[in-house]
Design a protein around this motif. Structure first.
Motif, PDB file in Angstrom:
ATOM      1  N   LYS A  98       1.092   9.166  -5.517  1.00  0.00           N
ATOM      2  CA  LYS A  98       2.272  10.590  -5.218  1.00  0.00           C
ATOM      3  C   LYS A  98       3.671  11.256  -6.128  1.00  0.00           C
ATOM      4  O   LYS A  98       3.026  12.120  -6.360  1.00  0.00           O
ATOM      5  N   THR A 104       0.952  -1.505   0.234  1.00  0.00           N
ATOM      6  CA  THR A 104       0.062  -0.117  -0.299  1.00  0.00           C
ATOM      7  C   THR A 104       1.168   1.644   0.023  1.00  0.00           C
ATOM      8  O   THR A 104       0.695   2.391  -0.617  1.00  0.00           O
ATOM      9  N   LYS A 105       2.070   1.204   0.790  1.00  0.00           N
ATOM     10  CA  LYS A 105       3.259   2.034   0.956  1.00  0.00           C
ATOM     11  C   LYS A 105       3.711   2.542  -0.218  1.00  0.00           C
ATOM     12  O   LYS A 105       3.931   3.878  -0.867  1.00  0.00           O
ATOM     13  N   GLN A 116       0.954   4.303  -2.834  1.00  0.00           N
ATOM     14  CA  GLN A 116       1.436   5.304  -2.383  1.00  0.00           C
ATOM     15  C   GLN A 116       2.625   6.369  -3.377  1.00  0.00           C
ATOM     16  O   GLN A 116       1.738   7.771  -3.320  1.00  0.00           O
TER      17      GLN A 116
END
Ligand code: ADP
Length: 261
Positions: A19, A11-12, A15
């Motif tokens: 970004k 997930t990180k 993300q």
């Protein structure tokens, strides 16, 4: 346990990827906006002299050619328009190279006093048309050796002296002075007693295409790039440029250079 950790890591990463992409798109958008604005400005700057030249040529073709005196006058004016176009294109070429970092400074030792004298010789005729006196105050009579890009510094001095003539009053004065500073620096000042600049314009003066007189109709008009070029060159040398001006009284532009002992 390990699946949860893997999921959290994944997930990180997703993300972070999102970004980064967003930032990339933002940068592209800003560049695109900048490109669009630049092209808009360029076509605007070229339009006026192009229409002027076209106007004279059309009038000549319409019959003005038959009169020998008018023919000469109109051809001379058309030529002036072409000359102005050449100046604009040269300035555009220079600012593009400076802004994209496509230009290397060719540093060498040279005499800044001689540069000022060369610029005076070049612009004397122009100044005399407005009866402007060019004076040079140098505290020392001998050479002042500096370490910089000779050609580009000559362009800086030319643009600043040229502006002092363009925006100077009839019968006015432009004075150039060179003075020692601490830490092996010299400061070159170009002072005029011309129309001066209102405070509200000063912070934007070095922007590309920024002009106090927006009409662009003034006969003195340049490319609107002179000061942007000056700032790039001076800051490219890691030196400083300053402006002091009082509306209705005059202006002083100054910049620093590295001095050879
Ligand atoms: P340009 O002279 O081609 O318009 P510049 O970038 O050289 O473009 O100058 C930007 C503006 O700054 C000018 O249009 C003028 O309004 C103002 N300016 C520059 N130098 C002077 C000066 N010495 N005195 C008064 N105004 C000046």
């Amino acid at each position: 346990q390990s699946i949860t950790t893997d999921m959290a890591t994944l997930t990180k990463e997703v993300q972070k990827f999102a970004k980064d992409k967003k930032l990339e798109i933002e940068t592209l958008k800003i560049r695109e906006e900048y490109r669009r604005e630049f092209l808009g400005n360029v076509s605007h700057e070229l339009k006026t002299p192009l229409f002027t030249v076209q106007g004279y040529l059309l009038t000549l073709l319409d019959g003005a050619m038959d009169d020998k005196n008018i023919r000469k006058k109109y051809l001379q004016r058309a030529e002036k328009g072409v000359e102005r176009l050449i100046y604009i294109v040269k300035d555009l070429d220079m600012i593009t190279k400076l802004e994209t970092g496509d230009i290397n400074l060719e540093l060498s030792e040279f005499d800044i006093v001689e540069v000022v004298q060369n610029v005076f010789d070049l612009l004397e005729m122009r100044a005399s048309k407005k009866n402007i006196t060019l004076t040079f105050d140098v505290k020392y009579k001998q050479k002042v050796l500096v370490f910089a890009d000779h050609e580009k510094i000559q362009q800086v001095v030319t643009n600043l002296v040229m502006n002092s003539i363009k925006y100077g009053k009839e019968n006015g004065t432009t004075e150039v002075s060179i003075e020692d500073l601490v830490n092996n620096k010299v400061i070159v000042r170009i002072t005029d007693n011309g129309e001066g600049i209102e405070k509200k314009h000063i912070s934007r003066l070095f922007e590309r295409f920024y002009r106090v007189d927006k009409s662009g109709a003034r006969s003195e008009g340049g490319s609107g790039l002179g000061l942007a070029i000056v700032k790039h060159i001076v800051e490219g040398h890691d030196e400083k440029i300053y402006i002091e001006s009082e509306y209705g009284v005059g202006s002083e532009f100054s910049f620093t250079l590295e001095k050879i002992k």
